[in-house]
Design a protein around this motif. Structure first.
Motif, PDB file in Angstrom:
ATOM      1  N   PHE A 132       0.843  -1.151   0.074  1.00 10.34           N
ATOM      2  CA  PHE A 132      -0.044  -0.048  -0.226  1.00 10.34           C
ATOM      3  C   PHE A 132       0.699   1.337  -0.048  1.00 10.34           C
ATOM      4  N   THR A 176      -8.553  10.035  -9.924  1.00 13.76           N
ATOM      5  CA  THR A 176      -9.579   9.728  -9.125  1.00 13.76           C
ATOM      6  C   THR A 176     -10.817   9.109 -10.210  1.00 13.76           C
ATOM      7  N   PHE A 204      -7.354   1.537  -6.267  1.00 15.13           N
ATOM      8  CA  PHE A 204      -8.497   1.064  -5.514  1.00 15.13           C
ATOM      9  C   PHE A 204      -8.535  -0.273  -4.974  1.00 15.13           C
ATOM     10  N   PRO A 205      -8.104  -1.436  -5.715  1.00 14.99           N
ATOM     11  CA  PRO A 205      -8.062  -2.644  -4.922  1.00 14.99           C
ATOM     12  C   PRO A 205      -6.911  -2.875  -4.078  1.00 14.99           C
ATOM     13  N   PHE A 207      -6.012  -0.389  -2.095  1.00 15.36           N
ATOM     14  CA  PHE A 207      -6.438   0.362  -0.728  1.00 15.36           C
ATOM     15  C   PHE A 207      -7.682  -0.684  -0.343  1.00 15.36           C
ATOM     16  N   THR A 208      -8.442  -1.317  -0.717  1.00 14.48           N
ATOM     17  CA  THR A 208      -9.335  -2.087  -0.256  1.00 14.48           C
ATOM     18  C   THR A 208      -8.637  -3.296   0.428  1.00 14.48           C
ATOM     19  N   ALA A 209      -7.584  -3.807   0.092  1.00 18.93           N
ATOM     20  CA  ALA A 209      -6.903  -5.067   0.594  1.00 18.93           C
ATOM     21  C   ALA A 209      -6.213  -4.460   1.842  1.00 18.93           C
ATOM     22  N   VAL A 211      -7.403  -1.898   3.795  1.00 22.35           N
ATOM     23  CA  VAL A 211      -8.345  -1.473   4.556  1.00 22.35           C
ATOM     24  C   VAL A 211      -8.970  -3.087   5.220  1.00 22.35           C
ATOM     25  N   VAL A 212      -9.003  -4.092   4.418  1.00 30.19           N
ATOM     26  CA  VAL A 212      -9.556  -5.423   4.876  1.00 30.19           C
ATOM     27  C   VAL A 212      -8.532  -5.954   5.768  1.00 30.19           C
ATOM     28  N   ASP A 213      -7.212  -5.897   5.514  1.00 35.02           N
ATOM     29  CA  ASP A 213      -6.045  -6.533   6.400  1.00 35.02           C
ATOM     30  C   ASP A 213      -5.896  -5.796   7.781  1.00 35.02           C
TER      31      ASP A 213
END
Length: 228
Positions: A132, A176, A204-205, A207-209, A211-213
């Protein structure tokens, strides 16, 4: 002996980082200045020195890797972007167009961006956080240089680009994927909009990974406290 090699490698890493930052500063000054500020000889000499540092770092890592030609093939891109093309081309064609002059100077930036992102990644421990932070650094550099290149190319031909902040706003809006009310009138400016949108979509993927982590770690910590 191994300890000395590690010290030498760390010293080269520091030089690579300083060279990367120096390239970013010098290119920024040249592209954002409406008239020439740096002399031709200064640009050529600094470009040659920084590329020499990049190549020295590459060959030292190759020598100590113990991987032979496999290391070369795996890192061929970083070798190619470390070559001082500006000095080589200028030696045969002294009367370069300004566009070619700038384009040749931008090639080592790929190695410079990698150098900066590598140093930043060392500051993190988690693999997901590492990914990230590294990508965020690369994304920021892409936004920054896209904005100054866009300003350099569009200021004048494009009446909507009055100053650098118009170009920076254009860069942020495009990354964006929302889009900007400023449109490029040059081919390079139009191409940069596509590059920025693609970079934002990749972010975006990741960033999602990230946040999930973080969420999973917090949940495990909470479950551990409840079980105790």
């Amino acid at each position: 002996m191994k300890q000395e090699n590690r010290i030498f490698e760390k010293f080269l890493n520091i030089l690579v980082l300083l060279g990367s930052l120096f390239i970013i500063v010098i290119v920024s000054i040249e592209l954002l200045s409406l008239r020439p500020v740096l002399s031709e000889s200064f640009i050529l000499n600094t470009h040659l020195i920084v590329c020499f540092i990049f190549l020295l770092d590459f060959f030292v890592r190759w020598f100590y890797s113990g991987q032979g030609w496999r290391f070369m093939w795996r890192n061929l891109f970083f070798f190619l972007v470390s070559i001082p093309y500006l000095n080589i081309v200028y030696a045969f064609v002294p009367d370069l167009s300004h566009g070619a002059w700038v384009a040749l100077r931008l090639i080592p930036l790929a190695r410079g961006i990698y150098g900066v992102s590598l140093i930043v990644s060392w500051m993190t421990l988690s693999k997901v956080t590492n990914l990230f932070v590294t990508y965020l650094t690369i994304l920021f550099i892409i936004i920054y240089f896209s904005s100054i290149i866009f300003f350099f190319m569009e200021h004048g031909p494009n009446p909507m680009v009055k100053d650098y902040w118009d170009a920076f706003n254009w860069s942020l809006m495009n990354v964006t994927t929302v889009g900007s009310n400023i449109f490029g009138v040059t081919k390079l400016g139009q191409s940069l909009a596509v590059i920025l949108a693609a970079s934002g979509m990749i972010f975006f993927p990741i960033f999602t990974a990230f946040v999930v982590d973080k969420f999973q770690k917090k949940r495990k910590e909470a479950e551990g406290q409840l079980s105790n």
